[in-house]
Each structure stands twice: as structure tokens, then as C-alpha cells.
Design a protein around this motif. Structure first.
Motif, PDB file in Angstrom:
ATOM      1  N   ASP A  99     -44.596  46.639 -12.079  1.00 56.06           N
ATOM      2  CA  ASP A  99     -43.692  47.478 -11.294  1.00 56.06           C
ATOM      3  C   ASP A  99     -43.982  48.956 -11.500  1.00 56.06           C
ATOM      4  O   ASP A  99     -43.790  49.773 -10.595  1.00 56.06           O
ATOM      5  CB  ASP A  99     -42.229  47.181 -11.670  1.00 56.06           C
ATOM      6  N   HIS A 100     -44.455  49.297 -12.688  1.00 59.64           N
ATOM      7  CA  HIS A 100     -44.814  50.687 -12.986  1.00 59.64           C
ATOM      8  C   HIS A 100     -45.800  50.690 -14.147  1.00 59.64           C
ATOM      9  O   HIS A 100     -45.879  49.720 -14.919  1.00 59.64           O
ATOM     10  CB  HIS A 100     -43.565  51.512 -13.343  1.00 59.64           C
ATOM     11  N   LYS A 101     -46.553  51.768 -14.250  1.00 60.04           N
ATOM     12  CA  LYS A 101     -47.485  51.896 -15.375  1.00 60.04           C
ATOM     13  C   LYS A 101     -46.698  51.974 -16.676  1.00 60.04           C
ATOM     14  O   LYS A 101     -45.610  52.548 -16.721  1.00 60.04           O
ATOM     15  CB  LYS A 101     -48.361  53.143 -15.220  1.00 60.04           C
ATOM     16  N   ILE A 102     -47.267  51.414 -17.743  1.00 55.52           N
ATOM     17  CA  ILE A 102     -46.571  51.450 -19.030  1.00 55.52           C
ATOM     18  C   ILE A 102     -47.433  52.162 -20.068  1.00 55.52           C
ATOM     19  O   ILE A 102     -48.659  52.171 -19.997  1.00 55.52           O
ATOM     20  CB  ILE A 102     -46.214  50.026 -19.509  1.00 55.52           C
ATOM     21  N   GLU A 103     -46.748  52.760 -21.029  1.00 58.58           N
ATOM     22  CA  GLU A 103     -47.434  53.416 -22.144  1.00 58.58           C
ATOM     23  C   GLU A 103     -47.914  52.328 -23.090  1.00 58.58           C
ATOM     24  O   GLU A 103     -47.178  51.857 -23.953  1.00 58.58           O
ATOM     25  CB  GLU A 103     -46.481  54.387 -22.850  1.00 58.58           C
ATOM     26  N   SER A 104     -49.120  51.902 -22.915  1.00 58.53           N
ATOM     27  CA  SER A 104     -49.578  50.656 -23.532  1.00 58.53           C
ATOM     28  C   SER A 104     -50.567  50.827 -24.676  1.00 58.53           C
ATOM     29  O   SER A 104     -50.897  49.842 -25.340  1.00 58.53           O
ATOM     30  CB  SER A 104     -50.221  49.780 -22.450  1.00 58.53           C
ATOM     31  N   LYS A 105     -51.043  52.032 -24.914  1.00 58.01           N
ATOM     32  CA  LYS A 105     -52.101  52.215 -25.898  1.00 58.01           C
ATOM     33  C   LYS A 105     -51.676  51.745 -27.280  1.00 58.01           C
ATOM     34  O   LYS A 105     -50.646  52.144 -27.810  1.00 58.01           O
ATOM     35  CB  LYS A 105     -52.514  53.691 -25.957  1.00 58.01           C
ATOM     36  N   GLY A 106     -52.476  50.829 -27.858  1.00 56.64           N
ATOM     37  CA  GLY A 106     -52.219  50.309 -29.201  1.00 56.64           C
ATOM     38  C   GLY A 106     -51.111  49.283 -29.276  1.00 56.64           C
ATOM     39  O   GLY A 106     -50.817  48.781 -30.371  1.00 56.64           O
ATOM     40  N   GLN A 107     -50.494  48.952 -28.147  1.00 53.08           N
ATOM     41  CA  GLN A 107     -49.384  48.011 -28.143  1.00 53.08           C
ATOM     42  C   GLN A 107     -49.891  46.569 -28.017  1.00 53.08           C
ATOM     43  O   GLN A 107     -50.875  46.291 -27.341  1.00 53.08           O
ATOM     44  CB  GLN A 107     -48.426  48.320 -26.995  1.00 53.08           C
ATOM     45  N   LYS A 108     -49.154  45.666 -28.664  1.00 56.55           N
ATOM     46  CA  LYS A 108     -49.495  44.246 -28.616  1.00 56.55           C
ATOM     47  C   LYS A 108     -48.626  43.548 -27.579  1.00 56.55           C
ATOM     48  O   LYS A 108     -47.407  43.737 -27.538  1.00 56.55           O
ATOM     49  CB  LYS A 108     -49.280  43.611 -29.991  1.00 56.55           C
ATOM     50  N   TYR A 109     -49.260  42.740 -26.721  1.00 58.37           N
ATOM     51  CA  TYR A 109     -48.539  42.029 -25.668  1.00 58.37           C
ATOM     52  C   TYR A 109     -48.927  40.547 -25.697  1.00 58.37           C
ATOM     53  O   TYR A 109     -49.960  40.159 -26.251  1.00 58.37           O
ATOM     54  CB  TYR A 109     -48.867  42.607 -24.291  1.00 58.37           C
ATOM     55  N   ILE A 110     -48.057  39.766 -25.081  1.00 58.43           N
ATOM     56  CA  ILE A 110     -48.307  38.329 -24.947  1.00 58.43           C
ATOM     57  C   ILE A 110     -48.237  37.971 -23.467  1.00 58.43           C
ATOM     58  O   ILE A 110     -47.279  38.328 -22.769  1.00 58.43           O
ATOM     59  CB  ILE A 110     -47.279  37.502 -25.741  1.00 58.43           C
ATOM     60  N   LEU A 111     -49.254  37.250 -23.008  1.00 56.01           N
ATOM     61  CA  LEU A 111     -49.291  36.741 -21.635  1.00 56.01           C
ATOM     62  C   LEU A 111     -48.999  35.240 -21.715  1.00 56.01           C
ATOM     63  O   LEU A 111     -49.763  34.479 -22.328  1.00 56.01           O
ATOM     64  CB  LEU A 111     -50.665  36.988 -21.017  1.00 56.01           C
ATOM     65  N   ARG A 112     -47.856  34.820 -21.134  1.00 50.58           N
ATOM     66  CA  ARG A 112     -47.461  33.405 -21.192  1.00 50.58           C
ATOM     67  C   ARG A 112     -47.520  32.813 -19.793  1.00 50.58           C
ATOM     68  O   ARG A 112     -46.925  33.335 -18.843  1.00 50.58           O
ATOM     69  CB  ARG A 112     -46.056  33.260 -21.769  1.00 50.58           C
ATOM     70  N   LEU A 113     -48.265  31.708 -19.668  1.00 50.78           N
ATOM     71  CA  LEU A 113     -48.453  31.033 -18.384  1.00 50.78           C
ATOM     72  C   LEU A 113     -47.836  29.641 -18.474  1.00 50.78           C
ATOM     73  O   LEU A 113     -48.243  28.817 -19.313  1.00 50.78           O
ATOM     74  CB  LEU A 113     -49.942  30.921 -18.043  1.00 50.78           C
TER      75      LEU A 113
END
Length: 618
Positions: free
Chosen positions: A113-127
Motif C-alpha cells: 500500500d505504501h513504501k516502508i522503511e525496511s532497511k535492516g528489518q526482518k520480515y516473514i512472508l507466509r503463504l
């Protein structure tokens, strides 16, 4: 009425500004996109019993899209895929995707929906999915799409310089519209500022075969007029002090990194059979610039740009006098010369820009003698006619038919008809003899640059009807592509695409200018002139086609492979004189480039410069 005209002009200018800004933003957005790709861990079919968990850490800020590559197992799946992006066990973005819409082995793009401040952040992609076993999709890879310039090094100076040059071009256009100056002065102003666009956007050796043109020009600057063969006798070239010079670099970052590249003390054999074919005269300006630069430095960048600038200055001087001498058709010639393809070739080490310059100067000079001059030819003019014929035949022998336009010089320019015949015979014999001598010298390189030339020639001789069919078939298939290439739809090493709308607009404008003067009374004495130009065009097209077929196309191929649009730029002015109904009039000196043409030329070159710059900033 005047107010309406001013209003229309203002709207035209605003549209051009919008088009250039739109092109800049489009390329900038593409340029500022960085994509990281990785494989999906523990990849398997996603069902109501199986889910995929993929962890990743973002390298940059500005994450704005996820791209996932699926295989559908070659079936239509009627379930729903649920995609969640989580941070600290909190879902920050969710997608519900009908699996029937997922294409096999094509990335599914899911925008945030919008750009996020993502540098160095850990994310999980769940399918997850509501599919039963045997009715689900399988993820293979994923991409993280960032909208950021953090991965680009030192891009700002190049973009700022390009913006400044575009503004300078726009100011020059406004000046030419406001001031009543001669068309040759308008042309030379636009030519110079538009050339800056390509000087500031295109890297070294990013014109077709420019590195090989550099080798040949460098060889000539050393005093070697004829290339050598390698030890195996398979390639033409020469040993040059150019070891590890980064010739394959086509990006500005690589250019900056290799600014300290210098001529080496060692030599290595560089093969350039395709340019070893060219006569030494084709590289006199480039070789002169290279030689002068070598006297003061061993830096490769300075030496290369010295060759480029010397070639461009000679072309510029010739084109100025061509516009000045041409009795009519000045505007059409200006628009031909301001085409991006011609301009970016002119500011390079390639001889193609000089071929165009010499050919249009020949035509302009002959038309001046035909329509303007009333007295006998001077010794200087006779010598110039001889030199032009020799030069054009040595630059590329396929353009030798340009010498046929000498038949357009009236007999009144000579002291007698006998003198005209004598000069015509001497020019014909001299040019053909010199061209054949050089062809014999460079024949050893001809056999090493493409297909089997001897067999191809034999094939043409024994099957002429089939070859004629091949020519017609080739142009029936490629004519539109060649036309687009000729004006500048693909630049650089023919890998930089320019907006197709502006390309079509420029082609339409040239066609309009070509047929503009149908309302002017026809000079019925010009049939002979039109016939000569038609013959010139026919034979040059035939020679270009045959030379490419012989040198680059496999024996017996049913298409001519290797034709490029830039080969035909020189034929546009003869086409104008063959087609147009315009005649020489006394006030021809007042001919100007129209407002629409000026702005379209600016827009085309500005968009081309932007496209090349962002390509070279990759």
C-alpha cells in the motif's frame, strides 16, 4: 488571429515540456527500482494442510512490492492463495489471490500500500491456501522490489548535468523561435546544444562497433594505414598498447572506476576485421585527435574523447556549409541531421556521421552549382568535386553512386561541353580505380568478418531471380523497423529504446515536410534531376543490401541479415529532391525551421538523451 496562434504555440510548448518531464520521471522510476531475488526455502505445493514460511532481511529502505514465481503444475487451480507479510508477528500487508489468475512460471507482483522503511528489518512472508492436495500452486522464487537509490553510486551529478543541458536546449529553441536568424545559424546552434545531450549521456564505446573504430583510428594515429592479420591468419587487426582497458564498460559508474586507465607499455593483438576494411581516410579526424591527445597524456578516456571531439568538429563544419550552400530544402535537411540516430553517431568515433556529412555536402554543392552559381567553375571548385568523389567512395564503396549527381551540373558551368565530358570521365575512372585498389587491399579482411563471401557471390550470380526475391522479401518484412531505427528508435549499441510515440511523430513530420510543397508550381524541367536522384537511391540501396548479404548473411539465406536503419540516412536528402515539387525561389535564403519542427526535434533529442543516460547509469 495572432492571439489564437500564440495560444496554440503556448499549448505546443507546454505539451513538449510535459512529454520531456514524463519521459524523465518514467526513466527515473525505472532507474530507482532495485530488485533482490532469492529461492523459496522448503518449496512445496501450498494446500490447506501445507503453508510456506519465508524469512528475509531487507538490505535497503523503500520496499514497495513483492514478486513471487509460481508453478501451476500445468493446470488451472480454482482455489484462493493467501499471502501475508509479517513483522514482529504482526501482519502489515495481506493479499487474497485467485489461483486461476496465477500464470505458470511468471512472477506474480504484489504491491504494498505504501513504501516502508525496511532497511535492516526482518520480515516473514507466509503463504497459505484453501486448496486441497493436487489443486494448489508451488512457489519457486521471490523478489524484493525496492524504490530506492541507495544502491546507486554517484548518480546525482550526471542527472543534474543532463537537466542543465536540457534546459539549455530549451532556451536555444525559444531563441530560434523568437529571433530571425539564418537557418544555418539556427541549425548550428541546435546541433551544438543537442550534441551536448549525447556527450553528457552516452559513455565511451556505446555506439555500434565504436571500440573497433577506436582500434582502427588508434592504429592509423600510429602511422599504420593498413591492418595486419593475426598469427593464425584468421582475424585482421594489430598489436596495440591497450591491455586491460575496460572496453566492454558501457556504464558511467564503470567509466568513473576506470578513469585512471592508461595506455599500457605492453601490446596485445586486437582483432577488428570489420573496421580494418575501412580506408585510412575514414579515420583522419579521429586519428588526428587521438594523436594530439597522445602527445600530452596516456589517459585512455582523454585520448578517446579527443578522437570523438575531432570527428564531431569536422562533421559540424561540413554540415554548416552544406546547409549554407543548399538552395532549397534547408529545413528538411536540418531535420534529417538533427535526428537522434545521426547526432549520436556524429559524436562518436564511427565514420558513419562523416559519411552523412560528406554526402549531403556533395548534394548541396552540386545543387548550388545548378541553381545559384552562374559563372564557370573555379579551379578550387573543380578540385573540391574531385576530392568529394574520392572521399565518398573510400569511406564506403556502396555510396559511390553519389558521384552520379555530378551529371546535374549544367554544361554552362564549364567552358565547353567537351570539358564537362572530360571531367566526368576522369572523375569516374579515378574514383572507381581508387575504390577497386582499396577493395583489393582490404579483401583479406573481408573473408574473416562474416559468412563465406565467395560462395555468396557465386550464389547471387547463379540465382539472380532468387536474390532479387530475397531483397524484396527483406524490405517487406523489415522496412518499418529500418525506418524507426533510422530516425533513432534504438540508440547506444541498439539496446536503448526511445519512446515510440515521439519516434512516430518525427517520422510523420518528415513525411509531411517531404510532401509539403505540392501547392507550388512545378518546374517541368526537373524530370531529369528527379531521375538522377532516383537512380542514385536505387543503386545505393542495391549495393548496401548486396554488401550486407555477402559479408554477414549465411549462404543461400532467404533474408538479408544485418541491415540497420542508419545506413540509409544519407538517402533522405536525395529522396527529398526526387519526391518534392518545391522549386528554387529567389527568397530561398529566408527559409526557416518551423515552430512545430523545432519543438519536436527538441523533444525527440531530449527524450533520447534521457533514455541513454539512465541506461548508462544502470
Amino acid at each position: 488571429m495572432k492571439q489564437n496562434l500564440r495560444y496554440k504555440k503556448l499549448l505546443g510548448i507546454l505539451f513538449i515540456i510535459f512529454l520531456v518531464i514524463f519521459t524523465f520521471i518514467k526513466h527515473f522510476q525505472e532507474y530507482s527500482t532495485y530488485i533482490f531475488e532469492d529461492n523459496i526455502q522448503n518449496s512445496m505445493e501450498i494446500t490447506n494442510h501445507n503453508e510456506i514460511i519465508q524469512e528475509f532481511i531487507c538490505e535497503y529502505d523503500g520496499l514497495n512490492a513483492l514478486q513471487i514465481l509460481f508453478t501451476t503444475n500445468e493446470r488451472i487451480n480454482n482455489s484462493t492463495l493467501f499471502v501475508e507479510l509479517l513483522q514482529d508477528d504482526k501482519c502489515i500487508q495481506k493479499y487474497d489471490v485467485k489461483e486461476s489468475l496465477i500464470a505458470d512460471n511468471i512472477y506474480l507482483i504484489l504491491r504494498l500500500d505504501h513504501k516502508i522503511e525496511s532497511k535492516g528489518q526482518k520480515y516473514i512472508l507466509r503463504l497459505t491456501s484453501d486448496a486441497i492436495s493436487g489443486n494448489g500452486v508451488t512457489p519457486l522464487k521471490y523478489k524484493l522490489q525496492y524504490s530506492t537509490l541507495q544502491h546507486k553510486d554517484s548518480y546525482r551529478p550526471f542527472i543534474l548535468i543532463q537537466i542543465f543541458v536540457i534546459l539549455l536546449c530549451f532556451i536555444s529553441i525559444i531563441y530560434c523561435c523568437k529571433k530571425t536568424i539564418s537557418i544555418e545559424k539556427s541549425f548550428i546552434l541546435l546541433w551544438c546544444v543537442f550534441s551536448l545531450l549525447y556527450a553528457c549521456s552516452n559513455t565511451m564505446y556505446n555506439v555500434p562497433d565504436e571500440s573497433h573504430h577506436f582500434y582502427r583510428a588508434y592504429e592509423i594515429s600510429m602511422g599504420h594505414m593498413i591492418s595486419e592479420m593475426n598469427d593464425e591468419g584468421t582475424k585482421g587487426g594489430r598489436e596495440l598498447p591497450l591491455v586491460d582497458t575496460g572496453f566492454n564498460s558501457k556504464y558511467w559508474q564503470t567509466f568513473k572506476d576506470s578513469l585512471d586507465s592508461r595506455l599500457s607499455k605492453e601490446v596485445v593483438f586486437k582483432n577488428f576485421s570489420n573496421t580494418a576494411l575501412y580506408a585510412p581516410i575514414s579515420y583522419i579526424p579521429q586519428a588526428t585527435g587521438i594523436l594530439l591527445a597522445r602527445l600530452i597524456t596516456d589517459r585512455l578516456a582523454i585520448i578517446t574523447y579527443a578522437g570523438r571531439c575531432a570527428n564531431w568538429m569536422c562533421i559540424t563544419l561540413i554540415l554548416y556549409f552544406a546547409i549554407k550552400l543548399l538552395p532549397f530544402g534547408k529545413e528538411f535537411l536540418s531535420l534529417i541531421l538533427l535526428m537522434p540516430m545521426n547526432m549520436h553517431e556524429a559524436f562518436s568515433l564511427s565514420p558513419d556521421g562523416m559519411v552523412v556529412a560528406v554526402s549531403v555536402f556533395m548534394i548541396a554543392f552540386v545543387m548550388y552549382l545548378r541553381y545559384v552559381q552562374k559563372n564557370y567553375l573555379s579551379i578550387f571548385q573543380i578540385i573540391l568535386l574531385y576530392l568529394l568523389a574520392i572521399v565518398i567512395s573510400l569511406y564506403k564503396i556502396v555510396y559511390l553512386p553519389f558521384c552520379l549527381i555530378y551529371f546535374l551540373i549544367p554544361k554552362e558551368r564549364f567552358s565547353s561541353i567537351k570539358q564537362k565530358i572530360i571531367h566526368a570521365v576522369i572523375v569516374a575512372v579515378t574514383t572507381i580505380l581508387i575504390a577497386l585498389i582499396w577493395l583489393q587491399i582490404c579483401n583479406k579482411f573481408l573473408t574473416h568478418i562474416g559468412a563465406n563471401s565467395s560462395l555468396q557471390i557465386a550464389n547471387i550470380v547463379h540465382h539472380p531471380i532468387i536474390y532479387v526475391t530475397t531483397i524484396f522479401r527483406t524490405y517487406a518484412i523489415y522496412s518499418i523497423q529500418l525506418l524507426h531505427q533510422m530516425v533513432g528508435s534504438t540508440l547506444g549499441q541498439l539496446t536503448v529504446n526511445v519512446n515510440s510515440i515521439i519516434v512516430m511523430a518525427y517520422i510523420f513530420m518528415l513525411f509531411y515536410k517531404l510532401t509539403l510543397y505540392g501547392r507550388i508550381s512545378i518546374d517541368r524541367g526537373r524530370e531529369y534531376e528527379k531521375c538522377i536522384f532516383g537512380i542514385v537511391i536505387f543503386f545505393i540501396v542495391l549495393l548496401i543490401s548486396t554488401s550486407i548479404y555477402v559479408q554477414w548473411t549465411w549462404v543461400g539465406e532467404n533474408l538479408i541479415l544485418g541491415l540497420q536503419g542508419r545506413y540509409f540516412i544519407s538517402l533522405l536528402l536525395p529522396l527529398y529532391f526526387m519526391v518534392t515539387k518545391a522549386t528554387y525561389i529567389d527568397n530561398g535564403e529566408n527559409e526557416q525551421i518551423s515552430f512545430v519542427a523545432l519543438n519536436l526535434a527538441f523533444a525527440f533529442n531530449a527524450c533520447s538523451g534521457i533514455a541513454i543516460l539512465f541506461y548508462c547509469l544502470e
